[in-house]
Design a protein around this motif. Structure first.
Motif, PDB file in Angstrom:
ATOM      1  N   PHE A   1       0.817  -1.227   0.000  1.00  0.00           N
ATOM      2  CA  PHE A   1       0.000   0.000   0.000  1.00  0.00           C
ATOM      3  C   PHE A   1       0.848   1.274   0.000  1.00  0.00           C
ATOM      4  O   PHE A   1       0.305   2.368  -0.114  1.00  0.00           O
ATOM      5  CB  PHE A   1      -0.922   0.009   1.231  1.00  0.00           C
ATOM      6  CG  PHE A   1      -1.825  -1.182   1.313  1.00  0.00           C
ATOM      7  CD1 PHE A   1      -2.736  -1.457   0.309  1.00  0.00           C
ATOM      8  CD2 PHE A   1      -1.752  -2.053   2.388  1.00  0.00           C
ATOM      9  CE1 PHE A   1      -3.567  -2.562   0.379  1.00  0.00           C
ATOM     10  CE2 PHE A   1      -2.576  -3.166   2.464  1.00  0.00           C
ATOM     11  CZ  PHE A   1      -3.485  -3.430   1.452  1.00  0.00           C
ATOM     12  N   PHE A   2       2.163   1.135   0.135  1.00  0.00           N
ATOM     13  CA  PHE A   2       3.054   2.303   0.151  1.00  0.00           C
ATOM     14  C   PHE A   2       4.177   2.075  -0.861  1.00  0.00           C
ATOM     15  O   PHE A   2       5.339   1.836  -0.499  1.00  0.00           O
ATOM     16  CB  PHE A   2       3.633   2.505   1.549  1.00  0.00           C
ATOM     17  CG  PHE A   2       2.588   2.645   2.622  1.00  0.00           C
ATOM     18  CD1 PHE A   2       1.917   3.848   2.793  1.00  0.00           C
ATOM     19  CD2 PHE A   2       2.257   1.562   3.436  1.00  0.00           C
ATOM     20  CE1 PHE A   2       0.951   3.973   3.772  1.00  0.00           C
ATOM     21  CE2 PHE A   2       1.291   1.686   4.411  1.00  0.00           C
ATOM     22  CZ  PHE A   2       0.626   2.894   4.572  1.00  0.00           C
ATOM     23  N   PRO A   3       3.869   2.118  -2.161  1.00  0.00           N
ATOM     24  CA  PRO A   3       4.896   1.874  -3.189  1.00  0.00           C
ATOM     25  C   PRO A   3       5.896   3.021  -3.265  1.00  0.00           C
ATOM     26  O   PRO A   3       5.602   4.165  -2.921  1.00  0.00           O
ATOM     27  CB  PRO A   3       4.074   1.747  -4.469  1.00  0.00           C
ATOM     28  CG  PRO A   3       2.852   2.555  -4.220  1.00  0.00           C
ATOM     29  CD  PRO A   3       2.553   2.403  -2.755  1.00  0.00           C
ATOM     30  N   SER A   4       7.102   2.704  -3.703  1.00  0.00           N
ATOM     31  CA  SER A   4       8.136   3.730  -3.872  1.00  0.00           C
ATOM     32  C   SER A   4       7.921   4.547  -5.136  1.00  0.00           C
ATOM     33  O   SER A   4       8.363   5.695  -5.225  1.00  0.00           O
ATOM     34  CB  SER A   4       9.522   3.073  -3.899  1.00  0.00           C
ATOM     35  OG  SER A   4       9.580   2.100  -4.947  1.00  0.00           O
ATOM     36  N   GLU A   5       7.260   4.009  -6.123  1.00  0.00           N
ATOM     37  CA  GLU A   5       6.955   4.708  -7.367  1.00  0.00           C
ATOM     38  C   GLU A   5       5.436   4.695  -7.562  1.00  0.00           C
ATOM     39  O   GLU A   5       4.794   3.648  -7.429  1.00  0.00           O
ATOM     40  CB  GLU A   5       7.645   4.056  -8.565  1.00  0.00           C
ATOM     41  CG  GLU A   5       9.161   4.134  -8.497  1.00  0.00           C
ATOM     42  CD  GLU A   5       9.798   3.529  -9.733  1.00  0.00           C
ATOM     43  OE1 GLU A   5       9.023   3.059 -10.617  1.00  0.00           O
ATOM     44  OE2 GLU A   5      11.039   3.527  -9.819  1.00  0.00           O
ATOM     45  N   ILE A   6       4.892   5.856  -7.879  1.00  0.00           N
ATOM     46  CA  ILE A   6       3.442   6.026  -8.012  1.00  0.00           C
ATOM     47  C   ILE A   6       3.132   6.462  -9.434  1.00  0.00           C
ATOM     48  O   ILE A   6       3.764   7.389  -9.974  1.00  0.00           O
ATOM     49  CB  ILE A   6       2.910   7.066  -7.005  1.00  0.00           C
ATOM     50  CG1 ILE A   6       3.272   6.640  -5.581  1.00  0.00           C
ATOM     51  CG2 ILE A   6       1.412   7.235  -7.145  1.00  0.00           C
ATOM     52  CD1 ILE A   6       2.905   7.670  -4.538  1.00  0.00           C
ATOM     53  N   ALA A   7       2.175   5.813 -10.054  1.00  0.00           N
ATOM     54  CA  ALA A   7       1.752   6.163 -11.416  1.00  0.00           C
ATOM     55  C   ALA A   7       0.824   7.374 -11.380  1.00  0.00           C
ATOM     56  O   ALA A   7       0.023   7.540 -10.457  1.00  0.00           O
ATOM     57  CB  ALA A   7       1.053   4.977 -12.071  1.00  0.00           C
ATOM     58  N   VAL A   8       0.938   8.252 -12.390  1.00  0.00           N
ATOM     59  CA  VAL A   8       0.127   9.466 -12.504  1.00  0.00           C
ATOM     60  C   VAL A   8      -0.549   9.466 -13.868  1.00  0.00           C
ATOM     61  O   VAL A   8       0.122   9.284 -14.901  1.00  0.00           O
ATOM     62  CB  VAL A   8       0.983  10.742 -12.326  1.00  0.00           C
ATOM     63  CG1 VAL A   8       0.108  11.990 -12.472  1.00  0.00           C
ATOM     64  CG2 VAL A   8       1.684  10.731 -10.983  1.00  0.00           C
ATOM     65  N   ASP A   9      -1.847   9.626 -13.874  1.00  0.00           N
ATOM     66  CA  ASP A   9      -2.617   9.692 -15.120  1.00  0.00           C
ATOM     67  C   ASP A   9      -2.811  11.168 -15.477  1.00  0.00           C
ATOM     68  O   ASP A   9      -3.578  11.885 -14.844  1.00  0.00           O
ATOM     69  CB  ASP A   9      -3.964   9.003 -14.945  1.00  0.00           C
ATOM     70  CG  ASP A   9      -4.769   8.976 -16.243  1.00  0.00           C
ATOM     71  OD1 ASP A   9      -4.210   9.351 -17.291  1.00  0.00           O
ATOM     72  OD2 ASP A   9      -5.953   8.599 -16.200  1.00  0.00           O
TER      73      ASP A   9
ATOM     74  N   ASN B   1       1.259  19.687 -16.778  1.00  0.00           N
ATOM     75  CA  ASN B   1       1.901  19.895 -15.482  1.00  0.00           C
ATOM     76  C   ASN B   1       1.632  18.711 -14.560  1.00  0.00           C
ATOM     77  O   ASN B   1       0.597  18.024 -14.670  1.00  0.00           O
ATOM     78  CB  ASN B   1       1.395  21.189 -14.839  1.00  0.00           C
ATOM     79  CG  ASN B   1       1.673  22.396 -15.724  1.00  0.00           C
ATOM     80  OD1 ASN B   1       2.754  22.524 -16.296  1.00  0.00           O
ATOM     81  ND2 ASN B   1       0.686  23.275 -15.845  1.00  0.00           N
ATOM     82  N   ASP B   2       2.578  18.489 -13.626  1.00  0.00           N
ATOM     83  CA  ASP B   2       2.440  17.366 -12.701  1.00  0.00           C
ATOM     84  C   ASP B   2       1.236  17.526 -11.779  1.00  0.00           C
ATOM     85  O   ASP B   2       0.558  16.548 -11.449  1.00  0.00           O
ATOM     86  CB  ASP B   2       3.724  17.222 -11.868  1.00  0.00           C
ATOM     87  CG  ASP B   2       4.920  16.836 -12.736  1.00  0.00           C
ATOM     88  OD1 ASP B   2       4.695  16.340 -13.850  1.00  0.00           O
ATOM     89  OD2 ASP B   2       6.069  17.053 -12.288  1.00  0.00           O
ATOM     90  N   TRP B   3       0.979  18.749 -11.364  1.00  0.00           N
ATOM     91  CA  TRP B   3      -0.102  18.955 -10.409  1.00  0.00           C
ATOM     92  C   TRP B   3      -1.478  18.785 -11.053  1.00  0.00           C
ATOM     93  O   TRP B   3      -2.490  18.726 -10.354  1.00  0.00           O
ATOM     94  CB  TRP B   3      -0.001  20.350  -9.789  1.00  0.00           C
ATOM     95  CG  TRP B   3       0.065  21.474 -10.795  1.00  0.00           C
ATOM     96  CD1 TRP B   3       1.189  22.007 -11.343  1.00  0.00           C
ATOM     97  CD2 TRP B   3      -1.034  22.173 -11.364  1.00  0.00           C
ATOM     98  NE1 TRP B   3       0.867  23.010 -12.231  1.00  0.00           N
ATOM     99  CE2 TRP B   3      -0.496  23.140 -12.251  1.00  0.00           C
ATOM    100  CE3 TRP B   3      -2.412  22.094 -11.213  1.00  0.00           C
ATOM    101  CZ2 TRP B   3      -1.293  23.994 -12.989  1.00  0.00           C
ATOM    102  CZ3 TRP B   3      -3.210  22.956 -11.948  1.00  0.00           C
ATOM    103  CH2 TRP B   3      -2.654  23.891 -12.821  1.00  0.00           C
TER     104      TRP B   3
END
Length: 909
Positions: free
Chosen positions: A24-32, A38-40
């Motif tokens: 539940f606490f991965p070191s790498e998180i995917a972003v859609d 922009n990242d935000w």
């Protein structure tokens, strides 16, 4: 990184890769990103947490590894509830008195309750037959504020409809709600537009599905015609033709807006309703509450309209007018309201007693508006200049002025992205939105479009040029500013680090300058100058003496006004037109500022009414008399926190109060107290507004004998003062004068009726003789020397200047009463009148059709006329008829002050 926020025994669940919760606490998180840059803007894809595994992991940690404070922090505590208490709940001292004031008294009560615990495991939260808590109402019976889809027949489908998310159209499929019919309770037959109009016009319906807002139907239309009610005859319909193309385009635009903003597809629409949405309640002077509908119309397809809501909001319930049995209304002792009587309008009133005869209040009188704020704010102006004149004073091209006062985008090089650009413009104006910084620039006052700049704008530009002259040179060198300014081209002689330092220094200078705090406002806004606002602050800096309180009894609740809740109730007396310097009082219940706070309007922001094309005040900026929590410094104009931007519906104009009715015998009564504070018999209170007593100015009198100056009406001058005649003296003198005139008319013999004779034509000789007689000097009285000065004036002899002393003697001699006929008149020597300034007036040339003017008489002709005139001492003929006509009274002489004589005297050589 956030694991450090947990106690030490729990941190390994997040940091140890072999823990039971590591997934539940991965070191790498995917972003859609979904098309975002922009990242935000992206959506973080976190794994769903298993609640049972989390609870088991927390329970595996022994309590002996935790401190007592950590154990207490992990135990659920009591819930704190705050409930409104209108009667008050005591005084509460502030724990931060420098930032927040205390509550005296507090209008809320605090209670503590035990939390209900976790949700039962045997009850489902989503899905199933028991997914809704027992007693919950759904559909048309659902409470207000809880939208539901069960009010219309709908279905769902996934479509790529371009629904906007965060302002941008989605590029993927979205769940679209499709409307499959109309509300069966709305209208029966929808085949005929006239029948629909007959059923729905002037009726109230629910729009903005599925959130539901009440609205009034004012029109029904289709592609051919539109039906509206006849004015004065609501049951009769009037129709006017409709343009099929325009009507279809408007319906298509509305349908597209519903899909993009709400994800709702209404399908094809054949009939549309024109509605005015309900904006809240309005309180009338008789105490009634009625719903207030918008002035602008909203076009809604018939499929998106619902007939009624079974559970409308209680806060929008209408109320009839108060009757005689509700003399006290629903006021309670200690409640604070605004007094609306004709005297002391807008003063705060505290309810001291409630009885069947009305309400007793204690009123704090409001000082009258002297208009000083209006004179200060409206009397201070600025001089504006064109852009060309400003460019000449700066020594730059006019193009540079237009760019620097707007936005100037600067980037490191041509390959830099738009997100890396920096705006180095002053942003004093925005051409597209017609915005400007008040006091620095404004649109050109004329037909030619453009901008004008003030002296303050010139000062800011000079400071900017002295600090960063390279910005002006860079803007002048760029031909097309749409691509921005490249630092590599503007500062190519400097290294990269120096170029970035120069750009950051200019950005920091703009951010630190006071102009950065000035907002862009619509060009139609009226804003007071900074000099005028500071002058107004200095005038009312000293605190005024507190007024003496007035106790009133028998006050009708119609003369009291409660605080106005924004979006709920709008008082009829609130709002209206505002001007700079108007005194206003706060009637809103927001608390920023407090209810009843008074101040002066320093800015008026208006909008253009679509129907009347007139500017209507929407919000105003107010400089209040005292600081308050939440106040601002009016964008840096003042040093204290006394400013606020408020809607006009929360203010009442004290400088232009509304017309209040005269209550007569129903007016409140003043409770008169003696020196000990005991109440005596109440007296009837005058509802008449206080009048300003003006002093009667008496005209100066003729100097008396042996006096050194003109007598003053008050006796304060150097002359002998005479008492001012009273009204009785003036009336007696007028009556005696009327009696004298009546006696004189009765003693005068009746004259014979005059017979009008026909005029006979004159010969040329008689006409010349009459002209000579008219141009001759008037005959002096018997025994008086001839008037030589008059003849000298006719023949062109230059007159000599007269002294002030001779002029005063001449005026005094003329003001003396005439002597009796037997006494010889004492006529002083003629003196010249004061010389008047010579003015050259343009003389129009004579028209060819006009006859030439007669020639002026010569000196010889005047001498002949003087010798032909009979001597002054000649006796009348014996056979001449005696003259029985009464002598005409001498014209009254008017005296003027001495200083006026000095100004009108002869000019010095």
């Amino acid at each position: 990184s956030s694991s450090k926020l947990l106690p030490e025994p729990f941190r390994h669940f997040m940091e140890d890769p072999t823990s039971t919760l590591a997934e539940f606490f991965p070191s790498e998180i995917a972003v859609d990103f979904e098309g975002k840059r922009n990242d935000w803007e992206g959506v973080v894809l976190l794994p769903f947490l298993d609640a049972k595994r989390l609870k088991d992991a927390v329970a595996s940690v022994e309590e002996k590894l935790l401190s007592p404070a950590q154990i207490a922090r992990n135990v659920p505590g009591n819930l704190i509830f705050f409930n409104h208490a209108p009667e008050g709940a005591g005084d509460v001292q502030s724990t931060l008195p420098k930032s927040f004031a205390g509550l005296f008294p507090a209008k809320s009560k605090m209670t503590m309750k035990t939390p209900p615990g976790e949700f039962p495991d045997d009850v489902k939260c989503f899905g199933g037959d028991d997914s809704v808590f027992p007693g919950t109402k759904v559909g048309l019976d659902s409470p207000s504020g809880f939208p539901t889809l069960q009010t219309l027949p709908v279905s769902g489908a996934l479509k790529n409809a371009g629904v906007k998310v965060f302002g941008n159209a989605s590029k993927k499929e979205s769940l679209i709600v499709q409307i499959n019919g109309i509300d069966e309770n709305l209208v029966g037959d929808v085949s005929n537009t006239r029948d629909v109009a007959a059923q729905l016009l002037n009726q109230r319906v629910q729009i903005k599905w599925p959130y539901l807002q009440e609205a009034l139907v004012v029109g029904v239309s289709d592609a051919k015609e539109r039906f509206v009610p006849v004015p004065g005859k609501p049951k009769e319909l009037a129709s006017r033709p409709n343009g099929a193309a325009e009507w279809g385009a408007e319906l298509q635009r509305i349908s597209r807006e519903y899909i993009e903003q709400y994800g709702v597809s209404s399908g094809s629409s054949r009939i549309a309703l024109h509605c005015r949405a309900c904006e809240g309640l309005v309180r009338h002077p008789d105490g009634s509450l009625q719903k207030r509908f918008a002035k602008t119309e909203t076009t809604v397809p018939l499929q998106l309209v619902i007939a009624k809501h079974n559970a409308p909001p209680k806060r929008l319930d209408e109320r009839p007018a108060l009757d005689a049995s509700e003399a006290a209304g629903d006021y309670t002792e200690g409640e604070v309201a605004l007094f609306l009587g004709r005297s002391h309008f807008g003063a705060l009133a505290t309810v001291t007693e409630v009885s069947s005869n009305g309400v007793s209040v204690c009123v704090a009188p409001v000082p009258l508006d002297t208009g000083a704020a209006r004179r200060i704010l409206q009397g201070v102006g600025q001089r504006y200049m064109q852009g060309g004149e400003l460019a000449r004073k700066l020594g730059v091209h006019p193009k540079v002025v237009g760019q620097i006062t707007g936005a100037v985008w600067v980037q490191e090089n041509a390959k830099a992205s738009r997100g890396d650009r920096v705006d180095l413009g002053l942003n004093l104006k925005h051409n597209g939105k017609n915005l400007c910084v008040a006091g620095f620039c404004r649109p050109t006052q004329g037909e030619k479009a453009g901008w004008e700049y003030s002296q303050d704008a010139l000062r800011v530009l000079l400071e900017y040029k002295r600090a960063h002259a390279w910005v002006f040179s860079a803007v002048d060198a760029v031909e097309d500013m749409r691509e921005g300014v490249n630092l590599e081209d503007a500062l190519k002689e400097l290294p990269e680090n120096a170029r970035l330092s120069a750009m950051n220094a200019a950005k920091a200078w703009l951010k630190a300058h006071p102009i950065a705090r000035r907002p862009l406002v619509p060009s139609s806004s009226v804003v007071a100058t900074e000099e005028g606002v500071r002058t107004l602050v200095s005038t009312n800096a000293s605190g005024a003496k507190a007024p003496k309180l007035i106790d009133l009894e028998g006050v009708s609740p119609l003369l009291l006004m409660r605080p106005v809740t924004q979006g709920a109730v709008v008082d009829l007396y609130a709002g209206g037109d505002f001007e700079l310097g108007d005194r206003v009082v706060m009637v809103g219940d927001s608390g920023q500022p407090a209810f009843g706070s008074r101040g002066a309007v320093v800015a008026v922001h208006s909008y253009m009414d679509a129907h009347t094309q007139a500017a209507v005040a929407e919000t105003v900026e107010v400089l209040f008399d005292e600081d308050f929590v939440g106040g601002n410094d009016l964008h840096g104009m003042i040093t204290s926190k006394r400013g606020a931007l408020l809607p006009v519906a929360q203010l009442i104009n004290l400088s232009h109060p509304p017309a209040m009715p005269n209550l007569g015998t129903a007016a409140p009564k003043v409770v008169v107290k003696d020196a000990k504070g005991d109440a005596n018999k109440p007296t009837q209170w005058s509802e008449r507004a206080p009048r300003i007593q003006r002093e009667v100015l008496v005209q100066p009198k003729i100097p008396e004998k042996d006096a050194k100056g003109f007598a003053s009406a008050k006796g304060a001058g150097r002359g002998k003062a005479k008492p001012v005649p009273t009204a009785a003296d003036v009336s007696s003198a007028r009556m005696l004068s009327m009696l004298d005139v009546a006696a004189a008319k009765a003693a005068k013999p009746a004259s014979a009726p005059t017979v009008k004779l026909a005029k006979t034509p004159m010969t040329v000789a008689e006409l010349e003789a009459q002209m000579v007689k008219m141009m001759s000097a008037p005959l002096p009285p018997a025994g008086a020397p001839p008037n030589i000065e008059g003849l000298k004036k006719l023949v062109g002899v230059k007159k000599q200047p007269v002294s002030v002393k001779d002029l005063e003697q001449s005026l005094l001699s003329r003001a003396q009463p005439p002597l009796p006929p037997t006494a010889a008149p004492n006529v002083p020597s003629a003196t010249n009148e004061p010389r008047k300034p010579r003015t050259k007036k343009p003389v129009a040339p004579p028209l060819p059709s006009d006859p030439p003017p007669p020639p002026m008489p010569s000196a010889a002709l005047l001498a002949a006329s003087a010798s032909a005139a009979p001597p002054a001492s000649a006796a009348p003929a014996k056979d001449a008829a005696p003259d029985t006509t009464e002598p005409k009274p001498a014209a009254p002489q008017r005296m003027v002050p001495r200083n006026a004589l000095l100004r009108a005297g002869a000019s010095k050589k």
